[in-house]
Structures are given as structure tokens and as C-alpha cells.
Design a protein around this motif. Structure first.
Motif, PDB file in Angstrom:
ATOM      1  N   LEU A   1      -2.104 -41.799  36.081  1.00 35.36           N
ATOM      2  CA  LEU A   1      -3.234 -41.626  36.977  1.00 35.36           C
ATOM      3  C   LEU A   1      -4.172 -42.825  36.892  1.00 35.36           C
ATOM      4  CD1 LEU A   1      -4.244 -37.880  36.338  1.00 35.36           C
ATOM      5  CD2 LEU A   1      -3.048 -38.786  38.327  1.00 35.36           C
ATOM      6  N   SER A   2      -4.506 -43.403  38.037  1.00 35.87           N
ATOM      7  CA  SER A   2      -5.517 -44.458  38.052  1.00 35.87           C
ATOM      8  C   SER A   2      -6.901 -43.830  37.863  1.00 35.87           C
ATOM      9  CB  SER A   2      -5.472 -45.218  39.372  1.00 35.87           C
ATOM     10  OG  SER A   2      -5.896 -44.372  40.435  1.00 35.87           O
ATOM     11  N   GLY A   3      -7.916 -44.676  37.689  1.00 33.28           N
ATOM     12  CA  GLY A   3      -9.272 -44.154  37.547  1.00 33.28           C
ATOM     13  C   GLY A   3      -9.708 -43.297  38.728  1.00 33.28           C
ATOM     14  N   PRO A   4      -9.560 -43.787  39.987  1.00 27.64           N
ATOM     15  CA  PRO A   4      -9.940 -42.954  41.130  1.00 27.64           C
ATOM     16  C   PRO A   4      -9.125 -41.670  41.227  1.00 27.64           C
ATOM     17  CG  PRO A   4      -9.857 -45.252  41.791  1.00 27.64           C
ATOM     18  CD  PRO A   4      -9.304 -45.190  40.390  1.00 27.64           C
ATOM     19  N   GLU A   5      -7.833 -41.725  40.896  1.00 26.25           N
ATOM     20  CA  GLU A   5      -7.013 -40.506  40.929  1.00 26.25           C
ATOM     21  C   GLU A   5      -7.482 -39.503  39.885  1.00 26.25           C
ATOM     22  OE1 GLU A   5      -2.762 -42.393  42.499  1.00 26.25           O
ATOM     23  OE2 GLU A   5      -3.204 -42.315  40.353  1.00 26.25           O
ATOM     24  N   LEU A   6      -7.872 -40.002  38.713  1.00 25.09           N
ATOM     25  CA  LEU A   6      -8.400 -39.108  37.681  1.00 25.09           C
ATOM     26  C   LEU A   6      -9.738 -38.517  38.120  1.00 25.09           C
ATOM     27  CD1 LEU A   6      -8.299 -37.801  34.907  1.00 25.09           C
ATOM     28  CD2 LEU A   6      -9.196 -39.939  33.927  1.00 25.09           C
ATOM     29  N   CYS A   7     -10.564 -39.312  38.774  1.00 20.01           N
ATOM     30  CA  CYS A   7     -11.828 -38.793  39.305  1.00 20.01           C
ATOM     31  C   CYS A   7     -11.570 -37.607  40.241  1.00 20.01           C
ATOM     32  CB  CYS A   7     -12.580 -39.881  40.063  1.00 20.01           C
ATOM     33  SG  CYS A   7     -13.384 -41.129  39.024  1.00 20.01           S
ATOM     34  N   ARG A   8     -10.610 -37.774  41.142  1.00 22.73           N
ATOM     35  CA  ARG A   8     -10.305 -36.692  42.085  1.00 22.73           C
ATOM     36  C   ARG A   8      -9.805 -35.457  41.353  1.00 22.73           C
ATOM     37  NH1 ARG A   8      -7.920 -41.211  44.727  1.00 22.73           N
ATOM     38  NH2 ARG A   8      -9.208 -41.929  46.490  1.00 22.73           N
ATOM     39  N   ALA A   9      -8.953 -35.650  40.360  1.00 17.00           N
ATOM     40  CA  ALA A   9      -8.419 -34.515  39.603  1.00 17.00           C
ATOM     41  C   ALA A   9      -9.534 -33.772  38.878  1.00 17.00           C
ATOM     42  CB  ALA A   9      -7.359 -34.997  38.608  1.00 17.00           C
ATOM     43  N   ILE A  10     -10.495 -34.501  38.348  1.00 17.63           N
ATOM     44  CA  ILE A  10     -11.617 -33.863  37.650  1.00 17.63           C
ATOM     45  C   ILE A  10     -12.495 -33.105  38.632  1.00 17.63           C
ATOM     46  CG2 ILE A  10     -13.738 -34.320  36.348  1.00 17.63           C
ATOM     47  CD1 ILE A  10     -12.237 -36.657  34.994  1.00 17.63           C
ATOM     48  N   ARG A  11     -12.746 -33.704  39.795  1.00 20.47           N
ATOM     49  CA  ARG A  11     -13.590 -33.035  40.787  1.00 20.47           C
ATOM     50  C   ARG A  11     -12.931 -31.754  41.306  1.00 20.47           C
ATOM     51  NH1 ARG A  11     -17.419 -34.734  38.836  1.00 20.47           N
ATOM     52  NH2 ARG A  11     -18.462 -36.684  39.364  1.00 20.47           N
ATOM     53  N   LEU A  12     -11.619 -31.716  41.344  1.00 21.24           N
ATOM     54  CA  LEU A  12     -10.923 -30.526  41.832  1.00 21.24           C
ATOM     55  C   LEU A  12     -10.732 -29.483  40.737  1.00 21.24           C
ATOM     56  CD1 LEU A  12      -8.212 -32.191  44.104  1.00 21.24           C
ATOM     57  CD2 LEU A  12     -10.228 -30.924  44.843  1.00 21.24           C
TER      58      LEU A  12
ATOM     59  N   PHE B   1     -14.156 -27.370  34.787  1.00 24.23           N
ATOM     60  CA  PHE B   1     -14.355 -27.732  33.390  1.00 24.23           C
ATOM     61  C   PHE B   1     -15.680 -27.208  32.849  1.00 24.23           C
ATOM     62  CE2 PHE B   1     -11.631 -31.051  35.294  1.00 24.23           C
ATOM     63  CZ  PHE B   1     -10.484 -30.817  34.553  1.00 24.23           C
ATOM     64  N   GLY B   2     -16.144 -26.103  33.419  1.00 26.38           N
ATOM     65  CA  GLY B   2     -17.306 -25.419  32.873  1.00 26.38           C
ATOM     66  C   GLY B   2     -18.649 -25.963  33.322  1.00 26.38           C
ATOM     67  N   GLY B   3     -18.670 -26.952  34.168  1.00 27.72           N
ATOM     68  CA  GLY B   3     -19.921 -27.536  34.637  1.00 27.72           C
ATOM     69  C   GLY B   3     -19.665 -28.889  35.255  1.00 27.72           C
ATOM     70  N   TYR B   4     -20.742 -29.530  35.698  1.00 23.93           N
ATOM     71  CA  TYR B   4     -20.573 -30.830  36.344  1.00 23.93           C
ATOM     72  C   TYR B   4     -20.224 -31.898  35.315  1.00 23.93           C
ATOM     73  CZ  TYR B   4     -21.309 -34.650  39.595  1.00 23.93           C
ATOM     74  OH  TYR B   4     -21.123 -35.739  40.404  1.00 23.93           O
ATOM     75  N   VAL B   5     -19.268 -32.754  35.655  1.00 22.32           N
ATOM     76  CA  VAL B   5     -18.861 -33.859  34.788  1.00 22.32           C
ATOM     77  C   VAL B   5     -19.286 -35.162  35.458  1.00 22.32           C
ATOM     78  CG1 VAL B   5     -16.940 -35.021  33.634  1.00 22.32           C
ATOM     79  CG2 VAL B   5     -16.882 -32.530  33.945  1.00 22.32           C
ATOM     80  N   TYR B   6     -20.106 -35.934  34.782  1.00 22.52           N
ATOM     81  CA  TYR B   6     -20.599 -37.211  35.310  1.00 22.52           C
ATOM     82  C   TYR B   6     -19.547 -38.277  35.029  1.00 22.52           C
ATOM     83  CZ  TYR B   6     -24.111 -40.768  36.512  1.00 22.52           C
ATOM     84  OH  TYR B   6     -24.812 -41.776  37.111  1.00 22.52           O
ATOM     85  N   LEU B   7     -19.123 -39.003  36.088  1.00 21.50           N
ATOM     86  CA  LEU B   7     -18.001 -39.932  35.989  1.00 21.50           C
ATOM     87  C   LEU B   7     -18.468 -41.368  36.170  1.00 21.50           C
ATOM     88  CD1 LEU B   7     -15.379 -37.972  38.135  1.00 21.50           C
ATOM     89  CD2 LEU B   7     -15.682 -37.928  35.656  1.00 21.50           C
ATOM     90  N   MET B   8     -18.160 -42.215  35.176  1.00 25.83           N
ATOM     91  CA  MET B   8     -18.498 -43.634  35.215  1.00 25.83           C
ATOM     92  C   MET B   8     -17.212 -44.442  35.204  1.00 25.83           C
ATOM     93  SD  MET B   8     -21.656 -43.604  32.459  1.00 25.83           S
ATOM     94  CE  MET B   8     -21.913 -45.368  32.636  1.00 25.83           C
TER      95      MET B   8
ATOM     96  N   VAL C   1     -16.414 -48.465  47.687  1.00 22.79           N
ATOM     97  CA  VAL C   1     -16.348 -47.271  48.545  1.00 22.79           C
ATOM     98  C   VAL C   1     -15.209 -46.361  48.087  1.00 22.79           C
ATOM     99  CG1 VAL C   1     -15.831 -46.457  50.885  1.00 22.79           C
ATOM    100  CG2 VAL C   1     -17.414 -48.362  50.539  1.00 22.79           C
ATOM    101  N   GLU C   2     -14.067 -46.944  47.752  1.00 26.84           N
ATOM    102  CA  GLU C   2     -12.935 -46.140  47.279  1.00 26.84           C
ATOM    103  C   GLU C   2     -13.303 -45.364  46.019  1.00 26.84           C
ATOM    104  OE1 GLU C   2      -8.393 -46.672  45.479  1.00 26.84           O
ATOM    105  OE2 GLU C   2      -9.449 -48.410  46.306  1.00 26.84           O
ATOM    106  N   GLY C   3     -13.960 -46.038  45.095  1.00 26.58           N
ATOM    107  CA  GLY C   3     -14.347 -45.375  43.852  1.00 26.58           C
ATOM    108  C   GLY C   3     -15.328 -44.247  44.075  1.00 26.58           C
ATOM    109  N   MET C   4     -16.343 -44.483  44.931  1.00 27.72           N
ATOM    110  CA  MET C   4     -17.324 -43.441  45.202  1.00 27.72           C
ATOM    111  C   MET C   4     -16.687 -42.276  45.948  1.00 27.72           C
ATOM    112  SD  MET C   4     -20.070 -44.467  43.751  1.00 27.72           S
ATOM    113  CE  MET C   4     -21.335 -43.396  44.419  1.00 27.72           C
ATOM    114  N   ALA C   5     -15.770 -42.574  46.875  1.00 28.83           N
ATOM    115  CA  ALA C   5     -15.102 -41.518  47.626  1.00 28.83           C
ATOM    116  C   ALA C   5     -14.237 -40.650  46.727  1.00 28.83           C
ATOM    117  CB  ALA C   5     -14.255 -42.128  48.746  1.00 28.83           C
ATOM    118  N   SER C   6     -13.772 -41.195  45.645  1.00 33.34           N
ATOM    119  CA  SER C   6     -12.939 -40.424  44.719  1.00 33.34           C
ATOM    120  C   SER C   6     -13.751 -39.468  43.859  1.00 33.34           C
ATOM    121  CB  SER C   6     -12.136 -41.370  43.818  1.00 33.34           C
ATOM    122  OG  SER C   6     -12.984 -42.000  42.858  1.00 33.34           O
ATOM    123  N   GLY C   7     -15.083 -39.624  43.892  1.00 31.01           N
ATOM    124  CA  GLY C   7     -15.941 -38.721  43.119  1.00 31.01           C
ATOM    125  C   GLY C   7     -16.676 -39.377  41.978  1.00 31.01           C
TER     126      GLY C   7
END
Length: 345
Positions: A57-68, A71-78, A90-96
Motif C-alpha cells: 500500500l502506498s501512503g495515499p492508499e493507506l490513507c484511504r484504507a484508514i478513512r474507510l 478505529f475507535g475515533g478520528y485518526v489524524y494522518l500526516m 491534491v492527490e494526497g489530500m483527496a486520499s484523506g
């Protein structure tokens, strides 16, 4: 505060771990997306720093997986990245992703960005308060079980399914889904104003009692309107208002309290309506056994185009396995008055 660092470069992982532990954070390490998701399932990590370029999984793909995920609450992604173009941003922000950290990173800047993320996470207190208020209203009925938890997750599953349809892809984004998950818990907040002899009546309501019960939609909306008057730009309050007021409207216009029909009913209310009804049907109560998933499915399909938005019903069919899993995971004996109300509608 628990922070998860995801990077396939061991040197970067160790450097970030040392820097963050100096600040007093508890740090977990993963070298790819699969390991990261496994850790998030086990540990309540509030903030994730993840590399863009990773095997699997790339970083953006992992972001999408986490957003979907749940995990018990909001996860802040950097996202940690050397990418600098606008399209990549834009791609990174769109991924979550919530934030970017440029490689090579500056230690002081990283500390500042982590601190800013933690300030954002403090909004979780807001979420906890909203859910607590919803549970307080629900607690008047000792037979409700985990109804709110299930309705939240059913609503989220429906929204995620609808977001894949081209007609909703612009309207339903990560923020919409998150606000829907949060505010769906408030759908019956107006029941605090319904007398116990009606709210807790174990049998069929009289026509007069049913008219009083229907007022819970207006009571809830009026309460949320007061909050909106003080905070008119807060989007989740508008969504909460629409859900509380309109979640008993029907696609064919025969619902209440405004007898709205079709797309005049806000989308969030059309989604919560199906989630609420499904939970009512599949929950046991003192005067009926719980319907099976198959029985509830049949009723929902028969009600497509009359009670329910046909596209929301299609979304339900697309995410049936998620509904079954949620019911199994949150298996309290939650109940609602839906089928009793149906007898009077």
C-alpha cells in the motif's frame, strides 16, 4: 497520545521514534501499510505519520484504507513525502491526509505539525459529548441496547457505498461520511420531550399517542436549531438538524412531519431512515422477536420507491455483508418503535 510511524526506511522510523518519544509520545512502528492497519486494529493510535512511497500500500492508499476503517475515533494522518507538485498535493489530500511533512524534514517543524494535529484531535471531545447527549436521551428507554452504535455504522456503510456512484461522488466525501457518522446518533434526540407513558408503552399506540410520538422529530430539530442560531456556519449541526427532522419522511411523501417526497428529503435523512428501520426490524423487543436479516431485507426491498430512496436501497444491497457484520459485532438488544409506528402510518 499514541503515534504510529509507517515507513519502510528503518533509519527514518528510528529517527522519528527518537524525536517523538523525546516529546513524551508513545510511538508504534510499522514498515508497511498492512502492518500499520494491524496495529491500528489493536492500539488506539490517534495520529499516524506515514511515508508516501512504500511497498504494498502506498501512503495515499493507506490513507484511504484508514478513512474507510473503524478505529475507535478520528485518526489524524500526516504524509511524509518529497513530492512537491500541486497535483501530488491534491492527490494526497483527496486520499484523506490531513497534513504534509516534506522530506528531508526539520525536527522543530515536525514537532509543531504534530502539536497542531493534536489540537485538531481535541475536537474528538466534541464528538464524545455529542454521542453522550444522544445516549442520555436514549437511556430513557431501557430496551435500546446498542442501537445508536449500530445506526451510526449502518449509515456510514450506506454512505460509503453511495459515494461510489457517480451521482453522489462529489457530494459524499470523507468529511460528509464523518459528519454523518457523528450526527446520525442524534436522530432521536427529540424523544427527551416525549412523556414516559407514550415513549415506554409496550404495546400499540392510540392515534392520539402516535401524534404525540411524531413530535419527537420537531422537538429534536427545534433543539438543534437553537445551536445553529449560535453557530450558523457549523456544517454538522445542519446535518444533525436535517436528520432529526426528516428521518421519518418517506420517498413517496407519506411520511412525517413535513410529508416531503423524493429528493426534497435531505440525503442524510434518507440514509439514516433505512439504517434506523433495518435496526428496528432486526432488534428484539418485549412484544416481538427480532426479524432475521433475510426478513428485514425483503421488507426493505418491497419498500423501495415508497418508503425508501431506491438508490439508498441499492447501496444497502451493495453493502449487505457490512450490515451483517455490524449486527454481529454490536449485538445488544437494541429496539425502536418503528414497526409499532408503521402500524399507525
Amino acid at each position: 497520545m499514541k503515534i504510529l510511524v509507517v515507513d519502510d526506511d528503518e533509519i527514518i522510523r528510528d529517527l522519528l521514534q527518537h524525536l517523538l518519544e523525546q516529546e513524551g509520545y508513545e510511538v508504534y512502528l510499522a514498515n508497511d501499510g498492512t502492518e500499520a492497519l494491524h496495529i491500528l486494529q489493536k492500539e488506539n493510535c490517534n495520529l499516524v505519520i506515514l511515508d508516501w512511497e512504500m511497498p504494498g500500500l502506498s501512503g495515499p492508499e493507506l490513507c484511504r484504507a484508514i478513512r474507510l476503517g473503524d478505529f475507535g475515533g478520528y485518526v489524524y494522518l500526516m504524509l511524509l513525502t518529497s513530492k512537491t507538485t500541486t497535483d501530488e498535493f491534491v492527490e494526497g489530500m483527496a486520499s484523506g491526509a490531513d497534513e504534509f511533512v516534506r522530506k528531508p524534514f526539520n525536527a522543530a517543524e515536525l514537532r509543531m505539525r504534530v502539536a497542531a494535529g493534536i489540537r485538531v484531535l481535541s475536537l474528538e471531545t466534541r464528538d464524545a459529548l455529542i454521542f453522550t447527549l444522544a445516549k442520555l436521551a436514549e437511556s430513557r428507554d431501557a430496551d435500546t441496547g446498542m442501537h445508536l452504535e449500530r445506526v451510526q455504522r449502518y449509515s456510514r456503510a450506506l454512505a460509503q457505498s453511495l459515494s461510489k456512484h457517480s451521482s453522489y461522488s462529489q457530494q459524499i466525501d470523507f468529511g460528509y461520511i464523518r459528519n454523518l457518522f457523528l450526527t446520525s446518533a442524534l436522530h432521536d434526540i427529540g424523544k427527551v420531550g416525549i412523556p414516559d407513558n407514550i415513549l415506554l408503552k409496550p404495546g400499540r399506540l392510540t392515534p392520539e399517542e402516535f401524534e404525540m410520538m411524531k413530535q419527537h422529530t420537531i422537538i429534536g430539530a427545534d433543539t438543534l436549531q437553537e445551536a445553529m442560531n449560535h453557530h450558523p456556519h457549523v456544517k454538522y449541526l445542519r446535518m444533525a438538524y436535517n436528520i432529526a427532522l426528516y428521518h421519518h419522511e418517506r420517498w413517496d411523501g407519506s411520511g412525517y412531519p413535513r410529508k416531503l417526497a423524493g429528493n426534497d428529503i435531505p440525503l442524510c435523512a434518507r440514509i439514516v431512515s433505512l439504517a434506523d428501520v433495518y435496526d428496528a426490524l432486526t432488534s428484539k423487543r418485549v412484544y416481538k422477536d427480532a426479524y432475521t436479516h433475510e426478513e428485514a431485507r425483503k421488507i426493505i426491498l418491497e419498500s423501495s420507491g415508497t418508503h425508501f430512496d431506491p438508490e439508498v436501497v441499492e447501496a444497502f444491497l451493495d453493502c449487505e455483508p457490512a450490515f451483517i457484520e455490524i449486527k454481529q459485532q454490536f449485538n445488544g438488544d437494541g429496539t425502536l418503535e418503528f414497526d409499532r409506528l408503521m402500524c399507525h402510518a
